[in-house]
Scaffold this active site. Structure first.
Site, PDB file in Angstrom:
ATOM      1  N   SER A  74       0.803  -1.223   0.000  1.00 24.85           N
ATOM      2  CA  SER A  74       0.000   0.000   0.000  1.00 24.85           C
ATOM      3  C   SER A  74       0.833   1.269   0.000  1.00 24.85           C
ATOM      4  O   SER A  74       0.402   2.299  -0.517  1.00 24.85           O
ATOM      5  CB  SER A  74      -0.956   0.025   1.198  1.00 24.85           C
ATOM      6  OG  SER A  74      -0.250  -0.066   2.407  1.00 24.85           O
ATOM      7  N   GLY A 111      -2.296  -5.106   0.687  1.00 22.87           N
ATOM      8  CA  GLY A 111      -2.010  -6.018   1.782  1.00 22.87           C
ATOM      9  C   GLY A 111      -0.953  -7.066   1.532  1.00 22.87           C
ATOM     10  O   GLY A 111      -0.869  -8.049   2.266  1.00 22.87           O
ATOM     11  N   ASN A 139       3.829  -5.980   6.260  1.00 19.16           N
ATOM     12  CA  ASN A 139       2.710  -6.863   6.605  1.00 19.16           C
ATOM     13  C   ASN A 139       3.180  -8.120   7.322  1.00 19.16           C
ATOM     14  O   ASN A 139       2.511  -8.621   8.228  1.00 19.16           O
ATOM     15  CB  ASN A 139       1.927  -7.241   5.351  1.00 19.16           C
ATOM     16  CG  ASN A 139       1.089  -6.088   4.841  1.00 19.16           C
ATOM     17  OD1 ASN A 139       0.449  -5.393   5.610  1.00 19.16           O
ATOM     18  ND2 ASN A 139       1.114  -5.866   3.542  1.00 19.16           N
ATOM     19  N   ASP A 220      -4.911   8.261   9.095  1.00 17.79           N
ATOM     20  CA  ASP A 220      -4.565   6.973   9.700  1.00 17.79           C
ATOM     21  C   ASP A 220      -3.154   6.971  10.276  1.00 17.79           C
ATOM     22  O   ASP A 220      -2.749   6.036  10.953  1.00 17.79           O
ATOM     23  CB  ASP A 220      -4.733   5.826   8.697  1.00 17.79           C
ATOM     24  CG  ASP A 220      -3.781   5.904   7.510  1.00 17.79           C
ATOM     25  OD1 ASP A 220      -2.909   6.800   7.475  1.00 17.79           O
ATOM     26  OD2 ASP A 220      -3.921   5.060   6.599  1.00 17.79           O
ATOM     27  N   HIS A 223      -0.157   6.158   6.202  1.00 28.66           N
ATOM     28  CA  HIS A 223       0.044   6.314   4.762  1.00 28.66           C
ATOM     29  C   HIS A 223       0.260   7.784   4.416  1.00 28.66           C
ATOM     30  O   HIS A 223      -0.369   8.663   4.999  1.00 28.66           O
ATOM     31  CB  HIS A 223      -1.159   5.769   3.986  1.00 28.66           C
ATOM     32  CG  HIS A 223      -1.348   4.304   4.147  1.00 28.66           C
ATOM     33  ND1 HIS A 223      -2.131   3.764   5.143  1.00 28.66           N
ATOM     34  CD2 HIS A 223      -0.851   3.260   3.452  1.00 28.66           C
ATOM     35  CE1 HIS A 223      -2.106   2.444   5.064  1.00 28.66           C
ATOM     36  NE2 HIS A 223      -1.332   2.113   4.037  1.00 28.66           N
TER      37      HIS A 223
END
Length: 246
Positions: A74, A111, A139, A220, A223
């Site tokens: 991402s 992801g 991840n 968030d 990002h």
């Protein structure tokens, strides 16, 4: 974007917000290959997204220009930004403005773990890139996967890309302090060890001069915004400069 920037620290405080990084979010833009973010590590992690078995075939533009493929998750795909505002998009603009003749391809997928990247690496090789920017591992770390396996997957990705004749550069990430100092120390050490093993250029932290800078991070706190992705593109451009030719 020339305003003074605050260099982020790799300290514990700087990365608390990275706990929600990278897995499980819905794609937020229309990039050809989109990505997703991850729930906080206290929540069950979703299953990895399926490998992109329908990667586009090389286009006429691809064959006419030297390809730079940005290969990752991402952070590469530009989650949460509008079409054309990912860091690969900004990297393309930077290179164009300086008279470089490269076509930048965004190969970020929602992801992805290093295993997903390994499953996709042949599709990258089939496009015959001149340069590949590899950004994976976040991840894996957030899911608490064994670091030895993560490092082995990354090693295989780098090895296969190099064997194809591509120049490879590596961009790293880190983990929030809740994962414990021992795990984080081993995780952070993985990237320079791989860079040394494969003799490749290495960026320790993709979000350098972005994380913690007002306006550069989304709500968030994991990002980059469109503005922040401009700086990420400058980070990657500096990494690529020794490999670029006019």
């Amino acid at each position: 974007m020339n305003q003074a920037r605050v260099s982020p620290s790799l300290s514990v405080i700087a990365f608390v917000a990275l706990a929600s990084l990278l897995t499980g979010c819905k794609p937020a833009n229309n990039n050809a290959e989109t990505t997703a973010s991850v729930p906080a590590p206290t929540q069950p992690a979703p299953a990895p997204s399926a490998p992109a078995t329908d990667s586009p075939a090389p286009s006429a533009q691809d064959s006419a220009q030297n390809l730079i493929i940005c290969f990752g998750d991402s952070l590469t795909a530009g989650l949460g930004t509008d079409l054309g505002q990912s860091y690969p998009d900004h990297l393309q603009r930077l290179l164009d403005a300086q008279g470089y003749h490269y076509h930048v391809v965004n190969a970020g997928i929602s992801g992805n773990t290093t295993k997903d990247g390994l499953d996709r690496v042949q599709f990258v090789i089939d496009r015959h890139p001149k340069i590949v920017v590899v950004e994976f591992g976040g991840n894996d770390g957030l899911r608490g996967l064994p670091i030895d396996q993560t490092q082995a997957n990354l090693s295989s990705i780098l090895s296969q890309l190099q064997a194809s004749g591509a120049e490879v550069v590596l961009a790293g990430i880190t983990l929030p302090p809740s994962y414990g100092p021992d795990y984080i120390k081993k995780f952070d050490a993985m990237y320079p060890a791989l860079a040394k093993q494969y003799h490749i250029h290495f960026l320790p932290f993709l979000l350098k001069d972005v994380y913690g800078v007002p306006g550069d991070m989304q709500e968030d706190a994991t990002h980059a915004t469109a503005q922040g992705n401009q700086q990420v593109a400058r980070n990657v451009e500096a990494l690529l400069k020794p490999l670029l030719k006019k």
